[in-house]
Write an enzyme that holds these catalytic residues in place. Structure first.
Site, PDB file in Angstrom:
ATOM      1  N   LYS A 189       0.776  -1.181   0.034  1.00 46.16           N
ATOM      2  CA  LYS A 189       0.074   0.160  -0.053  1.00 46.16           C
ATOM      3  C   LYS A 189       0.744   1.009   0.015  1.00 46.16           C
ATOM      4  O   LYS A 189       1.677   1.349   1.100  1.00 46.16           O
ATOM      5  CB  LYS A 189      -1.023  -0.071   1.195  1.00 46.16           C
ATOM      6  CG  LYS A 189      -1.762   1.431   1.433  1.00 46.16           C
ATOM      7  CD  LYS A 189      -2.666   0.904   2.538  1.00 46.16           C
ATOM      8  CE  LYS A 189      -3.362   2.273   2.925  1.00 46.16           C
ATOM      9  NZ  LYS A 189      -4.163   2.135   4.355  1.00 46.16           N
TER      10      LYS A 189
ATOM     11  N   LYS B 236      -2.409  -1.538  -3.635  1.00 48.01           N
ATOM     12  CA  LYS B 236      -2.946  -0.292  -3.712  1.00 48.01           C
ATOM     13  C   LYS B 236      -2.229   0.793  -3.845  1.00 48.01           C
ATOM     14  O   LYS B 236      -1.242   1.009  -2.945  1.00 48.01           O
ATOM     15  CB  LYS B 236      -3.961  -0.292  -2.445  1.00 48.01           C
ATOM     16  CG  LYS B 236      -4.638   0.695  -1.992  1.00 48.01           C
ATOM     17  CD  LYS B 236      -5.281   0.591  -0.482  1.00 48.01           C
ATOM     18  CE  LYS B 236      -5.735   2.002   0.061  1.00 48.01           C
ATOM     19  NZ  LYS B 236      -6.336   1.831   1.340  1.00 48.01           N
TER      20      LYS B 236
END
Ligand code: PBG
Ligand code: ZN
Length: 340
Positions: free
Chosen positions: A210, A263
């Site tokens: 992330k 992400k």
């Protein structure tokens, strides 16, 4: 040398002739290793602690923050159209509902745990993912418990985050997805799931890679989770950190993740491809985040491209890179677009 009129086209390398292979729409679709289907999509839902809430999130076109009473009426037609999975984010709005420890994250009467129970009851075949983090519930808006100097206390954070994950799993979430990025939380959650005897029926999806950046703004508006000071750079990855992402993905697989997530998605397609390479034996998910969704809407509104065409192109790019699960704010629209 041939003298026939056709010799020009057939005397060259026969492999140069590609058009025939993708001339028909179906043949074009067959070029993809993975075609987008409804079962690949997870739809993010923002659930607030105000039961009758239904508030448009201005920076996230067409998305609402909803109270528990609004969920079933909203989801009923979507489930009928083929919605398979949602991911829940809790949004505490009541004054005084936040503190330094994120105590309300696992409030049994809070929005996430009530909606897990409600959705399990109302939609037996809907797969419920619970995002696990503290940032929505902490006064400082960071994804863990802080030290006096403002940095994360990793040990306390992992302890707390894994307790919250357990509470969501015990409430009936099919999948818990820690998005906090504290080191070692996958192992801690897995061990607690095993100890409680529910590891065999709960999917552990790690937000493994992330990245920190500017694509989360609309989400933080929606969830009210903007850090009150500083940023998330000491726990979210630097955008250039491909090697670091590979290490984070490998680490989370070793710690017991069942699914790994990358992400944001479209800006990190190489990382998705790395995730597929490192995690050959587990599913790879990608989160097309709020900023990506808002950008596509803004581009369409400005006349740069057609919304639907761009939504497909972006999502198919994410699948091509290696994902087979996409967390997408376009999910309700895809349920219509994919129905014929
Ligand atoms: C943090 C979290 C974030 C998102 C979901 N959970 C990022 C952040 O605030 O740093 C972003 C999702 C999106 O932008 O759509 N726990
Ligand atoms: Zn967080």
């Amino acid at each position: 040398a041939s003298t026939a009129a056709t010799s020009v086209s057939i005397s060259g390398d026969i492999a140069s002739q590609l058009h025939g292979g993708y001339s028909h729409p179906l043949a074009r679709a067959w070029q993809a290793e993975r075609q987008l289907t409804k079962s690949m999509l997870i739809y993010p839902l923002f659930v607030s602690d105000n039961p009758d809430d239904e508030t448009l999130i201005p920076s996230l076109p067409g998305q609402y923050r909803r109270g528990v009473n609004k969920l079933v009426p909203y989801l009923t037609p979507l489930v009928r159209k083929g919605l398979k999975s949602v991911i829940l984010f809790g949004v505490p709005l009541a004054p005084g509902s936040k503190d330094a420890l994120g105590t309300n994250a696992d409030d049994p009467k809070g929005p996430v745990m009530s909606s897990i129970r409600l959705l399990r009851r109302s939609f037996p075949s809907l797969f419920i993912v619970a995002d696990v983090c503290l940032c929505e519930y902490t006064t400082h808006g960071h994804c863990g418990i802080l030290r006096d100097d403002g940095g994360l206390n990793n040990a306390l954070s992992v302890d707390r985050v894994s307790d919250v994950a357990m509470a969501y799993a015990e409430a009936g979430a099919h999948c818990v997805a820690p998005s906090d990025m504290n080191d070692g939380r996958i192992r801690a959650i897995k061990l607690k799931l095993i100890e409680a005897g529910i590891a065999h029926k709960v999917v552990l999806m790690s937000y493994a890679a992330k990245f920190s950046g500017c694509l989360y703004g609309p989400f933080r508006d929606a969830a009210g989770s903007c850090p009150s000071f500083g940023d998330r750079k000491c726990y979210q990855l630097p955008p250039g950190g491909r090697g670091l992402a590979r290490r984070a993905i490998q680490r989370d697989i070793n710690e017991g993740a069942d699914i790994i997530m990358v992400k944001p998605a479209s800006q990190y397609l190489d990382i998705i491809s790395d995730a597929k390479d490192i995690g050959q034996n587990l599913p790879v998910a990608a989160y097309q985040v709020s900023g990506e969704f808002a950008m596509i809407h803004a581009g369409a509104k400005a006349g740069v491209f057609d919304l639907k065409a761009m939504a497909f192109e972006a999502t198919e790019g994410i699948l091509r890179a290696g994902a087979t699960i996409v967390v997408s704010y376009f999910t309700p629209q895809f349920l219509d677009w994919l129905s014929n």
